[in-house]
Structure formats: structure tokens, C-alpha cells
Design a protein around this motif. Structure first.
Motif, PDB file in Angstrom:
ATOM      1  N   LYS A 117     -41.317   0.316  87.840  1.00 14.25           N
ATOM      2  CA  LYS A 117     -41.006  -0.170  89.185  1.00 14.25           C
ATOM      3  C   LYS A 117     -41.357  -1.646  89.324  1.00 14.25           C
ATOM      4  O   LYS A 117     -40.624  -2.428  89.940  1.00 14.25           O
ATOM      5  CB  LYS A 117     -41.784   0.660  90.211  1.00 14.25           C
ATOM      6  N   ASN A 118     -42.472  -2.068  88.743  1.00 15.52           N
ATOM      7  CA  ASN A 118     -42.948  -3.439  88.898  1.00 15.52           C
ATOM      8  C   ASN A 118     -42.355  -4.422  87.898  1.00 15.52           C
ATOM      9  O   ASN A 118     -42.311  -5.629  88.174  1.00 15.52           O
ATOM     10  CB  ASN A 118     -44.480  -3.475  88.781  1.00 15.52           C
ATOM     11  N   HIS A 119     -41.919  -3.942  86.734  1.00 20.52           N
ATOM     12  CA  HIS A 119     -41.469  -4.858  85.690  1.00 20.52           C
ATOM     13  C   HIS A 119     -40.018  -4.668  85.265  1.00 20.52           C
ATOM     14  O   HIS A 119     -39.466  -5.544  84.590  1.00 20.52           O
ATOM     15  CB  HIS A 119     -42.368  -4.717  84.450  1.00 20.52           C
ATOM     16  N   HIS A 120     -39.408  -3.560  85.615  1.00 27.35           N
ATOM     17  CA  HIS A 120     -38.039  -3.303  85.166  1.00 27.35           C
ATOM     18  C   HIS A 120     -37.127  -2.844  86.304  1.00 27.35           C
ATOM     19  O   HIS A 120     -36.153  -2.137  86.077  1.00 27.35           O
ATOM     20  CB  HIS A 120     -38.039  -2.252  84.047  1.00 27.35           C
ATOM     21  N   SER A 121     -37.428  -3.271  87.507  1.00 25.73           N
ATOM     22  CA  SER A 121     -36.601  -2.945  88.662  1.00 25.73           C
ATOM     23  C   SER A 121     -35.638  -4.094  88.941  1.00 25.73           C
ATOM     24  O   SER A 121     -36.049  -5.251  88.972  1.00 25.73           O
ATOM     25  CB  SER A 121     -37.485  -2.702  89.890  1.00 25.73           C
ATOM     26  N   VAL A 122     -34.375  -3.780  89.156  1.00 21.50           N
ATOM     27  CA  VAL A 122     -33.396  -4.820  89.449  1.00 21.50           C
ATOM     28  C   VAL A 122     -33.745  -5.545  90.741  1.00 21.50           C
ATOM     29  O   VAL A 122     -33.426  -6.731  90.912  1.00 21.50           O
ATOM     30  CB  VAL A 122     -31.966  -4.217  89.517  1.00 21.50           C
ATOM     31  N   GLU A 123     -34.456  -4.868  91.647  1.00 25.68           N
ATOM     32  CA  GLU A 123     -34.848  -5.492  92.909  1.00 25.68           C
ATOM     33  C   GLU A 123     -35.965  -6.514  92.717  1.00 25.68           C
ATOM     34  O   GLU A 123     -36.053  -7.493  93.454  1.00 25.68           O
ATOM     35  CB  GLU A 123     -35.308  -4.428  93.923  1.00 25.68           C
ATOM     36  N   GLU A 124     -36.840  -6.271  91.716  1.00 25.63           N
ATOM     37  CA  GLU A 124     -37.997  -7.139  91.508  1.00 25.63           C
ATOM     38  C   GLU A 124     -37.754  -8.235  90.470  1.00 25.63           C
ATOM     39  O   GLU A 124     -38.309  -9.335  90.584  1.00 25.63           O
ATOM     40  CB  GLU A 124     -39.206  -6.292  91.058  1.00 25.63           C
ATOM     41  N   TYR A 125     -36.943  -7.958  89.479  1.00 21.59           N
ATOM     42  CA  TYR A 125     -36.808  -8.885  88.351  1.00 21.59           C
ATOM     43  C   TYR A 125     -35.936 -10.085  88.722  1.00 21.59           C
ATOM     44  O   TYR A 125     -34.835  -9.925  89.232  1.00 21.59           O
ATOM     45  CB  TYR A 125     -36.209  -8.170  87.144  1.00 21.59           C
TER      46      TYR A 125
END
Length: 279
Positions: free
Chosen positions: A241-249
Motif C-alpha cells: 500500500k505504501n510503496h507499490h500503490s498507483v495512488e502513492e507512487y
């Protein structure tokens, strides 16, 4: 002795000239485009052979959490162990063949769920090797090729645990951690090989098996210990969720912005963060 043709030029879709032209076209595109992106450093170094100059950016795989929902609940008394793979992965699955038989012997409630190419010969009973007939505890699922509905289909696996075995060869060194990412996005803990799964923190976001004994030990631990299994599923979910989310990356977005303003310095230093860039 007997001989047979594995392929013949012009037959069954195999064409030597067309294949060579496609390879040359790919090499030309790699050499002349503005930016090449890859998913790991090893692959970037291979591409560098065809691209003496110009940026090559290492960008990790990401998933869309609006579409990647938790795995559907397994409402049976089985423990479902999932695996996915296509035709190049015969040797990878062979890597865990003996540990899987030992696990089936030990855990009467274990069900192995395999999606992709059906390597039936791997799981045929062999009395000489002590391999019993466990065909009723091995479930084959067809490969799902529609990217739009793939996350929905994967949820139907209803897996409790997943395994990602890969042998150490050039093909696998060029692969990404995508299977671990996909299962992790669904809160499913994995046992993985060290090849290509370099982000997995052993004991925290997965278990890294280096040999047959470790494959048996780590899968056995996840099968036997529900609390451990669920806690690891939550930890890997948070990692993805923190490193491989399209929303976060934002790595690729930042790289493209720098490229457009000709900030070439961004492409001259290899570093590791949410984006990795090769010289």
C-alpha cells in the motif's frame, strides 16, 4: 533413438525472418527513444547493451487499490496454497515439487491451487519416489488474460498463502516482484525465492526460501500458524500500500517531468528510493 522437429520455419506461426525483424525493431526503439523504463537493475544493465547513451529508469510495478481488493475469504476447512505461472515456469515449479508432496503428507487439509499452464507431469503419483496420488487435492485454474478483470479472477483463487518459486537464471533475474506485489495487495503472505524478490523482508513481509528444506519449513509455518499467517498478510499489505500503490507512487511522474525540462542530472546517479535510476 528418435528425432522430432521442435519448430520449422514458416510452420505454426514460427517465421525466422519476421522474428529477426521484430528483434531488430525492438533494439532500434531501445536505442533511439527518449526514455527506457525497466523494473529492476539487472534488466536495465541488459538494455544498456543496446542503448549506449540515454536514460534508463528503474520503476517498480504498482497496483491500483481501487481494483485490487482483498482475496475472497476461504470458507472451507482447507488451507489453500496458491501459485501462478505460464509456460516458461516448469523448472520454477519443479523447485518445490518435493516439499509440496511432504506438505500434502503432513497436512490433510492442504489444497494446492495452481493457475496457468497445467504441468500435469509434475504432480503425477510416483510410487518409486513415495509420491502418492493427491490429484483430488490439486486444483488447476485456467490462466486469465483479460487485464481489466484479472484482479477479480485472482480473488476467486481464495488462497490463504501463496508461493513464488523461481530458479536462478538470466530470464528470472530480469523479472520483477509483481506476483508478491499482487498477492500482497490482497493480504496474502508469500514464500518466495531470493531471485528477483529483493524487496521482501524475511520474516516480516514474506519468507525467503533458499533450498528445498526451507521451502518446506516456511510453507509449513504459514500452514500451521494462523496467527502468524494473518499478521504477515497485514504487514505485506501495508508495505504494498505504501510503496507499490498507483495512488502513492510518483517516481515515474517525477522522472518524466525532469526529462521534459532536460534535467539530465537526474539520470546520472544510481540511487535507491521510490524510484531507482540507472546511468
Amino acid at each position: 533413438s528418435c528425432t522430432f522437429e521442435m519448430w520449422k520455419d514458416g510452420k505454426d506461426g514460427f517465421h525466422l525472418k519476421e522474428n529477426r525483424l521484430r528483434a531488430l525493431g525492438a533494439q532500434y526503439a531501445i536505442a533511439h527513444c527518449d526514455l527506457v523504463t525497466v523494473t529492476n537493475n539487472y534488466l536495465g544493465k541488459q538494455y544498456r547493451k543496446y542503448r549506449p547513451k540515454g536514460p534508463i529508469a528503474v520503476v517498480p510495478n504498482v497496483v491500483d487499490f481501487k481494483r485490487w481488493l482483498p482475496m475472497k475469504k476461504n470458507e472451507t476447512k482447507e488451507i489453500r496454497l496458491g501459485w501462478q505461472g505460464g509456460s516458461p515456469h516448469y523448472q520454477d515449479l519443479h523447485l518445490v515439487r518435493k516439499p509440496l508432496w511432504k506438505l500434502l503428507d503432513k497436512h490433510p487439509n492442504l489444497k494446492i491451487v495452481l493457475q496457468g499452464v497445467g504441468f500435469d507431469a509434475l504432480f503425477k503419483p510416483n510410487p518409486d519416489n513415495g509420491m502418492k496420488d493427491y490429484s483430488d487435492r490439486i486444483e488447476w485454474r485456467a490462466w486469465h488474460s483479460d487485464n481489466l478483470t484479472y484482479p477479480v479472477d485472482l480473488r476467486d483463487m481464495r488462497a490463504d498463502i501463496a508461493m513464488c518459486p523461481v530458479i536462478d537464471d538470466p530470464f528470472n533475474r530480469g523479472k520483477s516482484e509483481l506476483k508478491w506485489i499482487e498477492f500482497g495487495a490482497m493480504k496474502i503472505p508469500c514464500v518466495v525465492s531470493p531471485v528477483c524478490y529483493t524487496s521482501v523482508k524475511h520474516g516480516k513481509t514474506g519468507l525467503v526460501a533458499n533450498n528445498e528444506n526451507e521451502w518446506f519449513e516456511y510453507l509449513d509455518k504459514l500452514i500451521s500458524d494462523e496467527k502468524f499467517r494473518l499478521e504477515m498478510g497485514e504487514r505485506v499489505y501495508e508495505r504494498i500500500k505504501n510503496h507499490h500503490s498507483v495512488e502513492e507512487y510518483r517516481g515515474l511522474e517525477n522522472i518524466l517531468r525532469d526529462l521534459m525540462v532536460d534535467n539530465i542530472k537526474k539520470f546520472t546517479t544510481a540511487h535507491i528510493s521510490k524510484e531507482k535510476v540507472l546511468v
